[in-house]
Design an enzyme around this catalytic site. Structure first.
Site, PDB file in Angstrom:
ATOM      1  N   SER A   1       0.844  -1.185   0.000  1.00 57.30           N
ATOM      2  CA  SER A   1       0.000   0.000   0.000  1.00 57.30           C
ATOM      3  C   SER A   1       0.882   1.239   0.000  1.00 57.30           C
ATOM      4  O   SER A   1       2.063   1.179   0.362  1.00 57.30           O
ATOM      5  CB  SER A   1      -0.937   0.018   1.214  1.00 57.30           C
ATOM      6  OG  SER A   1      -0.247   0.507   2.337  1.00 57.30           O
ATOM      7  N   LYS A   2       0.254   2.313  -0.433  1.00 58.69           N
ATOM      8  CA  LYS A   2       0.986   3.574  -0.486  1.00 58.69           C
ATOM      9  C   LYS A   2       1.511   3.939   0.908  1.00 58.69           C
ATOM     10  O   LYS A   2       2.625   4.410   1.065  1.00 58.69           O
ATOM     11  CB  LYS A   2       0.048   4.668  -0.997  1.00 58.69           C
ATOM     12  CG  LYS A   2       0.760   5.931  -1.401  1.00 58.69           C
ATOM     13  CD  LYS A   2      -0.214   6.957  -1.898  1.00 58.69           C
ATOM     14  CE  LYS A   2      -1.032   7.494  -0.758  1.00 58.69           C
ATOM     15  NZ  LYS A   2      -1.527   8.840  -0.893  1.00 58.69           N
TER      16      LYS A   2
END
Ligand code: GLU
Length: 359
Positions: free
Chosen positions: A252-253
């Site tokens: 995930s970012k």
């Protein structure tokens, strides 16, 4: 009663439906790659839908990374991009149909009341769920409608029986309807909620195969019930296991995953990236290195992996190196020239025929 999703006859239609709330990373791109490759392998259509209803968190910059990333990777949609925010009138009309057919009812339970209900259920070690206070039933009297309160609209989930589907990754999944409470499908201001919009879109876009991350598997039984309430049969589902990052966390970012366009800027080849991501959850025998053409010839939904796959940058570099080695000198020179020019090498030195010989 057990109901199963029917398999679809006719032309395959798949979609990639990202929410532009962050820059898409390689985990997201894998969720685009599989529906794209499946559409191409079967002579079907691949549709791009931007799920931008979270207005606060959506951004044009994130949309641009989706469009640029797909373009760079050559995963060009046959239809779209369609933007959910531009389809609000259509969702409202579908909501009115559902309401007219008696599948929707207004619920006036306020946030405080819901919180109190939730606290009671947790204290009783029950799963928190809406208790159906405002659900109309024969012979049941509803509470008095409070003055000045705009209701939400809830979907009248079927009671009893099982909602089931044959997932292309997970196999048979069965959920008892009694485990599903009546979902809010429109907010007090009338705007439809996520699960409803997805179903209306998948119907209107005639999607035959929904291939998406397994973080959506809890939405699926609810979506299947909404499909049926709208008089449609749901598509075939394939819920892909998570892509983990190098630390074993969900990619995930927030965990530092890089936007897909970063790999373009670092000089990765699109075909190498496709090759690497395809293998992260799908296999064709022991083949590790394959071309785009081979991928699009071989890809199917019968060889999807069931366990989470872990991203490994060293392996990606190795795959990229194999593709670089296999490239013709001229093609490699054409890719290299703009990069060298950026580094200050003169245009003349790049066009006098020496570069392909060096490659
Ligand atoms: N917009 C959702 C997401 O980005 C995908 C929804 C779907 O594929 O059904 O996670």
């Amino acid at each position: 009663m057990t109901e199963t999703t029917s398999s679809s006859a006719g032309r395959v239609r798949t979609r990639f439906a990202p929410s532009p709330t962050g820059f898409i990373h390689l985990g997201n791109v894998r969720s685009a790659l599989y529906p794209w490759a499946f559409a191409r392998a079967t002579g079907g259509d691949f549709i791009l839908r931007i799920e931008d209803t979270d207005v606060q968190r959506s951004s044009q910059a994130a949309v641009d990374v989706i469009l640029d990333g797909l373009q760079w990777l050559g995963m060009v949609p046959d239809e779209g991009p369609f933007y959910q925010m531009q389809r609000m009138d259509r969702y409202r009309a579908a909501l009115a149909d559902l309401q007219a057919a008696g599948h929707v009812y207004p619920c006036y339970m306020g946030v405080e009341e819901l919180d109190a209900l939730r606290a009671r259920q947790l204290a009783d070690k029950e799963k928190p769920r809406y208790d159906g206070t405002w659900r109309p039933e024969d012979g049941k009297s509803l509470p008095p409608v409070p003055a000045g309160v705009q209701p939400v609209l809830r979907f009248r989930n079927p009671q009893g029986g099982v909602v089931a589907w044959d997932d292309k990754v997970k196999g048979r999944v069965e959920i008892r309807n009694d485990e599903l409470d009546d979902l809010v499908i429109a907010r007090p201001d009338g705007t439809p909620t996520y699960n409803f919009c997805v179903v209306v879109d998948d119907i209107d876009m005639r999607i035959t195969h929904v291939i998406r991350g397994d973080d959506h598997v809890n939405n699926t039984p609810r979506q299947i019930n909404i499909f049926r309430a709208l008089g449609k049969e749901p598509p075939v589902y394939a819920h892909l296991p998570t892509v983990l990052d190098e630390h074993g966390e969900k990619m995930s970012k927030r965990n530092g995953a890089k936007p897909v366009t970063h790999y373009r800027d670092e000089g990765y080849l699109p075909d190498a990236l496709l090759n690497y991501l395809a293998r992260l959850g799908w296999s064709h025998g022991d083949d590790e290195i394959f071309s785009r053409e081979q991928l699009l010839c071989w890809f199917d939904l019968d060889h999807l992996g069931r366990s989470a796959a872990q991203f490994d940058e060293a392996k990606l570099r190795w795959v990229n190196a194999q593709h670089l080695k296999a490239m013709a000198d001229d093609a490699l020179a054409a890719l290299l020239a703009p990069q060298l020019q950026q580094q200050g090498v003169s245009a003349q030195a790049l066009t006098d025929g020496r570069l392909p010989r060096i490659c």
